[in-house]
Design a protein around this motif. Structure first.
Motif, PDB file in Angstrom:
ATOM      1  N   TYR A  18      -8.807  -2.465 -80.276  1.00 19.61           N
ATOM      2  CA  TYR A  18      -9.009  -0.955 -80.176  1.00 19.61           C
ATOM      3  C   TYR A  18      -7.636  -0.383 -79.646  1.00 19.61           C
ATOM      4  O   TYR A  18      -6.804  -0.218 -80.683  1.00 19.61           O
ATOM      5  CB  TYR A  18     -10.149  -0.603 -79.232  1.00 19.61           C
ATOM      6  CG  TYR A  18     -11.542  -1.264 -79.711  1.00 19.61           C
ATOM      7  CD1 TYR A  18     -11.886  -0.830 -81.019  1.00 19.61           C
ATOM      8  CD2 TYR A  18     -12.304  -1.888 -78.823  1.00 19.61           C
ATOM      9  CE1 TYR A  18     -13.136  -1.202 -81.294  1.00 19.61           C
ATOM     10  CE2 TYR A  18     -13.494  -2.374 -79.421  1.00 19.61           C
ATOM     11  CZ  TYR A  18     -13.978  -1.802 -80.472  1.00 19.61           C
ATOM     12  OH  TYR A  18     -15.256  -2.445 -80.922  1.00 19.61           O
ATOM     13  N   CYS A  19      -7.702  -0.056 -78.410  1.00 16.42           N
ATOM     14  CA  CYS A  19      -6.441   0.996 -78.134  1.00 16.42           C
ATOM     15  C   CYS A  19      -5.309   0.439 -77.786  1.00 16.42           C
ATOM     16  O   CYS A  19      -4.947  -0.632 -77.786  1.00 16.42           O
ATOM     17  CB  CYS A  19      -6.843   1.853 -76.910  1.00 16.42           C
ATOM     18  SG  CYS A  19      -6.572   1.118 -75.565  1.00 16.42           S
ATOM     19  N   ALA A  56     -17.481  -4.907 -74.851  1.00 14.73           N
ATOM     20  CA  ALA A  56     -18.742  -5.067 -75.739  1.00 14.73           C
ATOM     21  C   ALA A  56     -18.234  -5.942 -76.950  1.00 14.73           C
ATOM     22  O   ALA A  56     -19.081  -5.912 -78.035  1.00 14.73           O
ATOM     23  CB  ALA A  56     -19.474  -3.797 -76.177  1.00 14.73           C
ATOM     24  N   LEU A  57     -17.171  -6.458 -77.258  1.00 17.73           N
ATOM     25  CA  LEU A  57     -16.343  -6.899 -78.671  1.00 17.73           C
ATOM     26  C   LEU A  57     -17.486  -8.004 -79.119  1.00 17.73           C
ATOM     27  O   LEU A  57     -17.737  -7.997 -80.410  1.00 17.73           O
ATOM     28  CB  LEU A  57     -15.210  -7.509 -78.449  1.00 17.73           C
ATOM     29  CG  LEU A  57     -14.046  -6.419 -78.446  1.00 17.73           C
ATOM     30  CD1 LEU A  57     -12.667  -7.020 -78.002  1.00 17.73           C
ATOM     31  CD2 LEU A  57     -13.891  -5.924 -79.929  1.00 17.73           C
ATOM     32  N   GLY A  58     -18.247  -8.788 -78.250  1.00 22.30           N
ATOM     33  CA  GLY A  58     -18.878  -9.778 -78.472  1.00 22.30           C
ATOM     34  C   GLY A  58     -20.134  -9.268 -79.613  1.00 22.30           C
ATOM     35  O   GLY A  58     -20.694 -10.039 -80.262  1.00 22.30           O
ATOM     36  N   GLU A  59     -20.519  -8.130 -79.329  1.00 22.07           N
ATOM     37  CA  GLU A  59     -21.710  -7.479 -79.982  1.00 22.07           C
ATOM     38  C   GLU A  59     -21.239  -6.878 -81.598  1.00 22.07           C
ATOM     39  O   GLU A  59     -22.272  -6.283 -81.993  1.00 22.07           O
ATOM     40  CB  GLU A  59     -22.256  -6.307 -79.055  1.00 22.07           C
ATOM     41  CG  GLU A  59     -22.874  -6.687 -77.928  1.00 22.07           C
ATOM     42  CD  GLU A  59     -23.236  -5.501 -76.966  1.00 22.07           C
ATOM     43  OE1 GLU A  59     -23.304  -4.485 -77.397  1.00 22.07           O
ATOM     44  OE2 GLU A  59     -23.194  -5.717 -75.765  1.00 22.07           O
ATOM     45  N   THR A  60     -20.050  -6.830 -81.732  1.00 19.32           N
ATOM     46  CA  THR A  60     -19.721  -6.109 -83.045  1.00 19.32           C
ATOM     47  C   THR A  60     -19.270  -7.222 -84.076  1.00 19.32           C
ATOM     48  O   THR A  60     -18.354  -6.784 -85.007  1.00 19.32           O
ATOM     49  CB  THR A  60     -18.576  -5.190 -82.538  1.00 19.32           C
ATOM     50  OG1 THR A  60     -17.300  -6.202 -82.150  1.00 19.32           O
ATOM     51  CG2 THR A  60     -18.896  -4.222 -81.574  1.00 19.32           C
ATOM     52  N   LEU A  61     -19.666  -8.410 -83.987  1.00 16.10           N
ATOM     53  CA  LEU A  61     -19.101  -9.421 -84.827  1.00 16.10           C
ATOM     54  C   LEU A  61     -19.974  -9.830 -86.029  1.00 16.10           C
ATOM     55  O   LEU A  61     -19.704 -10.530 -86.935  1.00 16.10           O
ATOM     56  CB  LEU A  61     -18.818 -10.908 -84.029  1.00 16.10           C
ATOM     57  CG  LEU A  61     -17.812 -10.791 -82.900  1.00 16.10           C
ATOM     58  CD1 LEU A  61     -17.727 -11.847 -81.914  1.00 16.10           C
ATOM     59  CD2 LEU A  61     -16.425 -10.198 -83.316  1.00 16.10           C
ATOM     60  N   THR A 611     -16.650   1.939 -87.317  1.00 12.66           N
ATOM     61  CA  THR A 611     -17.096   0.570 -88.031  1.00 12.66           C
ATOM     62  C   THR A 611     -17.252  -0.504 -87.343  1.00 12.66           C
ATOM     63  O   THR A 611     -18.373  -1.340 -87.521  1.00 12.66           O
ATOM     64  CB  THR A 611     -16.104   0.505 -89.346  1.00 12.66           C
ATOM     65  OG1 THR A 611     -14.557   0.284 -88.778  1.00 12.66           O
ATOM     66  CG2 THR A 611     -16.097   1.301 -90.396  1.00 12.66           C
ATOM     67  N   ARG A 612     -16.700  -0.614 -86.167  1.00 13.09           N
ATOM     68  CA  ARG A 612     -16.857  -1.846 -85.310  1.00 13.09           C
ATOM     69  C   ARG A 612     -17.659  -1.387 -83.913  1.00 13.09           C
ATOM     70  O   ARG A 612     -18.773  -1.724 -83.551  1.00 13.09           O
ATOM     71  CB  ARG A 612     -15.593  -2.458 -84.787  1.00 13.09           C
ATOM     72  CG  ARG A 612     -15.814  -3.392 -83.704  1.00 13.09           C
ATOM     73  CD  ARG A 612     -14.384  -4.422 -83.656  1.00 13.09           C
ATOM     74  NE  ARG A 612     -13.906  -4.931 -84.668  1.00 13.09           N
ATOM     75  CZ  ARG A 612     -14.494  -6.170 -85.144  1.00 13.09           C
ATOM     76  NH1 ARG A 612     -15.636  -6.758 -84.836  1.00 13.09           N
ATOM     77  NH2 ARG A 612     -13.939  -6.710 -86.530  1.00 13.09           N
ATOM     78  N   SER A 613     -17.072  -0.501 -83.416  1.00 14.07           N
ATOM     79  CA  SER A 613     -17.618   0.082 -82.023  1.00 14.07           C
ATOM     80  C   SER A 613     -19.209   0.516 -82.287  1.00 14.07           C
ATOM     81  O   SER A 613     -20.094   0.272 -81.542  1.00 14.07           O
ATOM     82  CB  SER A 613     -16.816   1.111 -81.236  1.00 14.07           C
ATOM     83  OG  SER A 613     -16.680   2.180 -81.901  1.00 14.07           O
TER      84      SER A 613
END
Ligand code: SF4
Length: 904
Positions: A18-19, A56-61, A611-613
């Motif tokens: 992300y940032c 929360a990255l694990g929820e976006t895979l 698209t991911r978050s």
């Protein structure tokens, strides 16, 4: 790294996608084979911390909505077919119209290796510099300001300076939401060392609420404030006369301009809308504090005078020799994870490669290094000009990688129309459907975060590895591979025979040191010969890392490097330049037709076009719909009420947004976030409202001051649907969708039922027959409620009302998890209230533990939990990533009677 068994190992170190803070992430495989994101304790940029998005990255895979196959003219094809078509069509267009009829539009989301290959392909081999990037919209004014002052695009300092400073100024930066981990680092230093924080921002934000001093400056007037500061510095002991004389040029001219712009404090206050005591305090603090860091971000850069704003800030640091020394300096906070990497490879149209520009000697040097037959010799078109050229039909072919210009560019409706005129549109994308893919002739499935491998550079010049921990799904491939394959097919097999990102990185590192000998700031040639194993093990390091410093690969370089401490710059004179800025003016004035000034920006829990978050239910609950922040007085004037919908119009387009009344917004100014697209809302594309006015030096468009009008959106019915299946909402006058735990939630508004009754309208939307719905209509208020079940399992719930008074949907979410819906559940769905009378938790404040605003207000007001610690102990809120702590504090301040009494 995968061990060859096809299964990933338990834990992989990578970097957040992300940032620009560039946090190190440790992805850990759980016993159910899902992945959990933890902060990397050893990464020098975050030391184990992650914000709500990173956590929360694990929820976006998941692969929902992914593009998994190449698509040629609407049909799935094998890679060789798509690549042949891309190469043949590009070659034909170049032959007929010349190389400048081809353009590539890149992204700060790309890895440096992808960027490097795309830039080399275009500038060295296609022969056109029409390579630009969405970073143009993000920080190109900082690049231009750096080059004017320092002779190179150099960020002098490091995050460590934020730990050491005694005064941090955040200007044009809502860091609490946009760079949360860095903001927590600042907060830590404040708590430990009493460092002061000044925030310069027209809006009251979660960042400004935490500051020792908030200067709610009028939009576009930053240059005036920093001119007043320069003038004051000239008259104070803080001016370093000797440094100015020895190491800089142009001070007298810049000071004369500052005096002209800021003739008196009264004049400055009048134009900036600031209070005289506040301006005096700001100036006094700057003068009396040696260790000052001024961080600036999109509020400064995204302006038709962004470069001047940057230089007005740099002037003050040069005048006081507060640059390149510990705890002091100007600091550009980049928006995207690899905005800096893009700059390093030359991803902007006015750069060539490795921080070299288009001077004949640089062109010759890069030509020899690449052995490039058709190297571009002049700069290409910057983003806005590039899309104008597409609109005029001059550019015939465009290759878009990892970005969504039909949403993110200003005047986005025109951009969308222009893209339809292209003879060839190639889009390399993760997702099967984006606003920019509508008319793509060739769609190439690109590797997403977690699947691709390479490097990124964060705001403090720190290069980190992104490592793959997932196998490539479907026929997905990395972008560097796709570009190399097309280049090979166009006849450049030797120059694009890369077998791995490590090979590309070595070449990039070698070019950075090629005929450099200290003449260019960007030099990482210490890594030019690193082995594949060393690349794999590469620890984060800060550039420069010149060849003479050969490092042991795999070892972490913890040494902090700062530029310019010795007063040596990259200008021809070796001295820094003071720059005299122009008088600050907005690009467009307000009018009777467009009486409000629209500011745009990010929100805490979403990233770019979602698209991911947007895949994460907990992130989606923070702000569920596109919204408009408007001051209460303005809302009254324009007949808007809290929670209603508003039509926002500019000369360029229209949006429909949910109204949020807030006195954090100055009367006359409104704010809307940038994240919603045509994929998740009917009319939430804020880019459509913006004009394409650009800064004359950087080409960066204005995104912070667009004149608009607002009026109530007229609807006859309001509703929401929660559905396990995706729905076609195009018949709704307004809609916005959000990913919930087991369903997709849609809020919508209708102007009529299109001649149907509520039951028929709803059953058509859900794609079922009317008799398949259980339903009720409340005759007293016309509210229609319905549910669709299959084998007693809930598939959809829908509410429709003639009033904008729909209840919260949060209590309904739990019902979708049930294997069998009880009779009582059905009864309560149709009655519109929960069985246990559970309170609506309200929008999520703490994303990590799903704690809602109403729950927190209740705890503050009724249970007397009036510290963040007490809220944490009772509700866990704020105890994980800490991104919500500023919001917790402002909720306490706004609702605790003691705090309110103190404030009054
Ligand atoms: Fe990612 Fe948040 Fe760190 Fe930014 S601050 S890099 S979004 S974890």
């Amino acid at each position: 790294m995968p061990d060859g068994s096809g299964l990933p190992e338990k834990s992989v170190k990578t970097a957040c996608p992300y940032c620009g803070v560039g946090c190190g992430v440790r992805m850990a495989m759980q016993s159910d084979m899902s992945w959990k994101a933890n902060g990397d304790e050893n990464h020098p940029s975050n030391f184990g911390r992650l914000c709500s998005k990173g956590s929360a990255l694990g929820e976006t895979l998941d692969l929902k909505g992914r593009l998994l196959d190449p698509v040629l003219d609407g049909k799935n094809v094998e890679w060789p077919v798509a690549l042949d078509a891309a190469a043949d069509r590009l070659s034909a267009i170049r032959k007929e119209h010349g190389p400048d009829a081809i353009a590539v539009y890149l992204s700060g989301q790309l890895l440096t290796e992808d960027y490097y290959v795309a830039n080399k392909f275009m500038k060295g081999f296609v022969g056109s510099a029409n390579v630009d990037t969405n970073s143009r919209l993000c920080m190109s004014s900082s690049v231009a300001g750096h080059k004017k002052a320092f002779g190179a695009d150099t960020v002098p300092g490091a995050y460590e300076d934020l730990d050491r400073a005694d005064l941090v100024i955040l200007t044009g930066s809502n860091a609490a939401w946009c760079h949360p981990v860095l903001f927590q680092r600042i907060q830590k230093a404040r708590a430990e060392r009493g460092m002061r924080l000044v925030v310069i921002d027209p809006r009251e934000t979660e960042t400004s609420k935490e500051a020792d001093l908030h200067l709610p400056i009028a939009p576009g007037k930053d240059t005036l404030l920093f001119s007043a500061l320069l003038k004051a510095l000239s008259q104070s002991g803080a001016l370093d006369q000797q440094y100015v004389e020895t190491h800089t040029l142009g001070y007298a001219t810049a000071l004369a301009r500052a005096v002209e712009l800021a003739p008196s404090m009264d004049r400055v206050c009048e134009e900036t809308r600031l209070r005289l005591p506040d301006v005096k305090t700001f100036i006094r603090w700057f003068i009396e504090t040696e260790k000052v860091v001024t961080c600036y971000s999109q509020g400064v850069n995204q302006s038709a005078q962004g470069t001047d704003k940057v230089n007005a800030i740099l002037n003050c640091h040069l005048a006081t020799n507060r640059i390149g020394r510990e705890g002091m300096g100007p600091f550009s906070l980049t928006g995207q994870p690899n905005a800096m990497g893009g700059r390093e490879v030359g991803g902007l149209a006015n750069q060539l490669a490795a921080h070299m520009e288009f001077q004949p000697e640089s062109v010759d040097r890069v030509r020899r290094f690449w052995n490039a037959p058709h190297i571009a010799t002049t700069p290409g078109l910057k983003a806005i000009d590039l899309f104008d050229a597409i609109d005029r039909g001059e550019i015939k072919a465009l290759w878009v990688m990892g970005t969504n210009p039909a949403v993110s560019l200003p005047d986005a409706d025109r951009v969308r129309r222009a893209m339809k005129k292209l003879e060839l549109l190639i889009v390399s994308e993760n997702m099967a459907s984006t606003d920019s893919m509508d008319n793509a002739h060739i769609r190439l499935p690109a590797a997403a975060w977690g699947e691709k491998a390479g490097t990124v550079t964060n705001s403090e010049r720190r290069i980190s590895r992104q490592r793959s921990f997932l196998s490539l799904p479907g026929r997905v491939k990395p972008d560097w591979w796709a570009v190399s394959q097309v280049a090979q097919r166009m006849g450049y097999a030797e120059a694009f025979s890369y077998a791995s990102p490590a090979e590309i990185f070595r070449e990039h590192a070698e070019l950075s040191g090629f005929e450099n000998a200290g003449s260019r700031d960007f030099d990482i040639s210490a890594y030019a010969s690193c082995s594949d194993q060393a690349y794999e093990a590469l620890d984060p390091f800060q550039w420069p890392a010149p060849g003479g410093l050969i490092r042991t690969h795999g070892e972490c370089s913890t040494q902090t490097h700062r530029f310019f401490a010795e007063g040596k710059f990259y200008t021809p004179s070796g001295k820094a330049n003071f720059i005299a800025p122009a008088r600050p003016e907005l690009s467009v004035d307000l009018s009777v037709t467009y009486p409000l000034l629209l500011n745009t920006g990010r929100i805490r829990d979403q990233w770019h076009t979602m698209t991911r978050s947007g895949k994460s239910p907990r992130l989606g609950r923070h702000k569920e719909e596109p919204f408009l922040d408007i001051n209460t007085a303005d809302a009254r004037k324009f007949h808007l009420t809290q929670g209603e919908l508003a039509t926002v119009e500019s000369p360029h387009g229209q949006a429909v947004l949910r109204v949020n009344l807030t006195d954090a917004q100055t009367p006359g100014d409104v704010f809307a976030p940038i994240h919603w697209t045509g994929q998740n809302a009917s009319a939430g594309r804020i880019g459509a409202l913006l004009a394409s006015h650009v800064d004359p030096f950087s080409g960066q468009p204005e995104a912070k001051a667009a004149p608009v009008s607002v009026k109530p959106f007229q609807a006859a019915f309001y509703g929401f649907v929660m559905s396990t299946a995706s729905l076609d909402m195009t018949n709704c006058a307004y809609w916005a969708k959000v990913q919930l735990q087991d369903t997709i939630g849609y809020r919508f508004a209708l102007t009529s039922y299109n001649g149907k009754g509520a039951n028929k309208w709803m059953s058509d939307l859900l794609g079922v027959s009317g008799t398949e719905l259980i339903q009720s209509t409340d005759k007293s208020n016309g509210v229609f409620r319905a549910a669709h079940l299959i084998d007693d399992r809930l598939q959809a719930v829908a509410y429709l009302s003639p009033q904008n008074d729909l209840p919260s949907w949060s209590w309904l979410e739990t019902l979708f998890a049930k294997d069998k819906l009880e009779v009582l559940d059905r009864r309560y769905i149709l009655a519109g209230r929960s069985i246990d009378g559970a309170q609506d938790p309200g929008p999520t404040v703490c994303a990590c533990y799903g704690v809602g605003r109403n729950t927190l207000i209740d705890a503050i007001c009724k249970k007397g939990l009036i510290t963040t610690q007490a809220l944490g102990e009772q509700l866990k809120a704020g105890t994980n990533c800490g991104s919500c702590l500023p919001e917790l504090r402002s909720l306490i301040g706004g609702h605790d009677k003691t705090a309110k009494a103190k404030a009054s």
